[in-house]
Design an enzyme around this catalytic site. Structure first.
Site, mmCIF file in Angstrom:
data_model
loop_
_atom_site.group_PDB
_atom_site.id
_atom_site.type_symbol
_atom_site.label_atom_id
_atom_site.label_comp_id
_atom_site.label_asym_id
_atom_site.label_seq_id
_atom_site.Cartn_x
_atom_site.Cartn_y
_atom_site.Cartn_z
ATOM 1 N NE ARG A 127 15.406 28.837 2.921
ATOM 2 C CZ ARG A 127 14.965 28.731 1.846
ATOM 3 N NH1 ARG A 127 13.680 28.343 1.606
ATOM 4 N NH2 ARG A 127 15.604 28.782 0.737
ATOM 5 C CG HIS B 134 -1.511 6.124 -14.767
ATOM 6 N ND1 HIS B 134 -1.404 5.023 -14.573
ATOM 7 C CD2 HIS B 134 -0.179 6.512 -15.274
ATOM 8 C CE1 HIS B 134 -0.141 4.342 -14.809
ATOM 9 N NE2 HIS B 134 0.427 5.473 -15.239
ATOM 10 N NE ARG C 109 5.883 7.752 -1.206
ATOM 11 C CZ ARG C 109 7.362 7.741 -0.917
ATOM 12 N NH1 ARG C 109 7.700 7.368 0.376
ATOM 13 N NH2 ARG C 109 8.348 8.107 -1.555
#
Ligand SMILES: Cc1cc2nc3c(=O)[nH]c(=O)nc-3n(C[C@H](O)[C@H](O)[C@H](O)COP(=O)(O)OP(=O)(O)OC[C@H]3O[C@@H](n4cnc5c(N)ncnc54)[C@H](O)[C@@H]3O)c2cc1C
Length: 257
Positions: free
Chosen positions: A144, A162, A171
């Protein structure tokens, strides 16, 4: 999820041994807690998400250390043949102002399409090679290692409200990468539906709030007296050029409200 708005209220009122009062009293209490950063009652609500995401998004996401995570293992299982591709409209030029991000300026459509086709070709090629490594009995953990960052992974992600608000604040911000922002928007919608009062308080006191440094407050004081200091005066007051620019950005945000 575990808990809702009432769990926040219940935790905050534990010292009185009383639970929910009227809806408006509960709302006022939640807003008070958010305003004064009395954060622990918000930790009484927990969310657990099952998320599928490209590895480059996961790398940003995992930096939020206050969550519990269990991720799909490429050592144990075969990685899926699933890769992220941006949309042609999503392919933008490098931003000139934000060194980390893309600008609003689209790249010409031919280049965007060529870029996407090329990404897809490379993804297919790398996955073919991955399959070849596996069929030649190379261990999954090694096979991988050349798969691209656009490969999808998945995980369970558990976090309290929170810390989830902290994640969302960072974000959902326009400087966060578009792809993680799209996930944050969906999570924000889920929180809005399940803890509407806490989410409203979060929007009011954190997400859409602007803080002013003490130097900026000096300018505001002057402005209130109808006197905006000149650029030079602001420099003399000790603000850097960057701070002055950011201050004007904040003021224009206020004007747009
Ligand atoms: C727009 C954007 C750009 C970014 N760019 C970069 C970059 O270029 N390079 C890069 O490396 N990162 C980058 N990051 C990641 C960023 O630096 C943070 O690691 C990430 O946002 C997680 O924030 P956090 O540490 O506050 O969150 P959490 O890990 O969830 O922590 C929440 C709070 O808990 C406390 N805390 C948690 N763990 C500890 C600890 N071990 N020690 C002390 N206090 C702790 C801190 O107060 C922290 O604010 C970027 C993030 C964003 C949003």
């Amino acid at each position: 999820m575990m808990g809702d708005d009432s769990s926040i209220v219940q935790a905050a009122r534990v010292s009185y041994g009383k639970g929910t009062k009227t809806v408006s009293e509960d709302r006022n209490l939640i807003r008070y807690l958010m305003r004064h950063r009395h954060t622990s009652p918000f930790e009484m609500v927990e969310y657990k998400f099952h998320i599928k995401l490209p590895i480059f998004v996961a790398r940003q996401w995992i930096r939020h250390r206050t969550a519990n995570v269990n991720e799909y293992s490429g050592r144990y299982s075969v990685m899926p043949d699933e890769f992220y591709l941006p949309s042609p409209e999503g392919v933008r030029k490098q931003s000139r102002t934000n060194k980390q991000g893309r600008s609003d300026e689209p790249i010409n459509i031919e280049t965007a399409n060529e870029f996407i086709e090329d990404l897809q070709k490379t993804q297919n090629l790398l996955y073919e090679k991955y399959n070849w490594y596996l069929s030649n009995e190379i261990a999954r953990e090694l096979a991988r290692i050349n798969l691209p960052l656009s490969t999808y992974t998945e995980w369970y992600w558990k976090i309290d409200l929170h810390n989830l608000f902290h994640f969302l604040e960072l974000r959902l911000h326009s400087t966060a990468q578009f792809e993680i922002r799209e996930y944050a928007k969906i999570i924000a919608q889920i929180v809005k539906e399940t803890c509407p009062i806490a989410y409203e308080a979060f929007e009011d006191y954190r997400l859409n709030a602007i803080t002013f440094s003490s130097l900026e407050q000096k300018i505001l004081k002057n402005m209130i007296q109808y006197k905006l200091p000149t650029y030079e005066e602001m420099l003399e007051m000790g603000l850097t050029k960057r701070e002055i620019e950011e201050f004007f950005e904040k003021i224009s945000l206020i004007n747009n409200h």
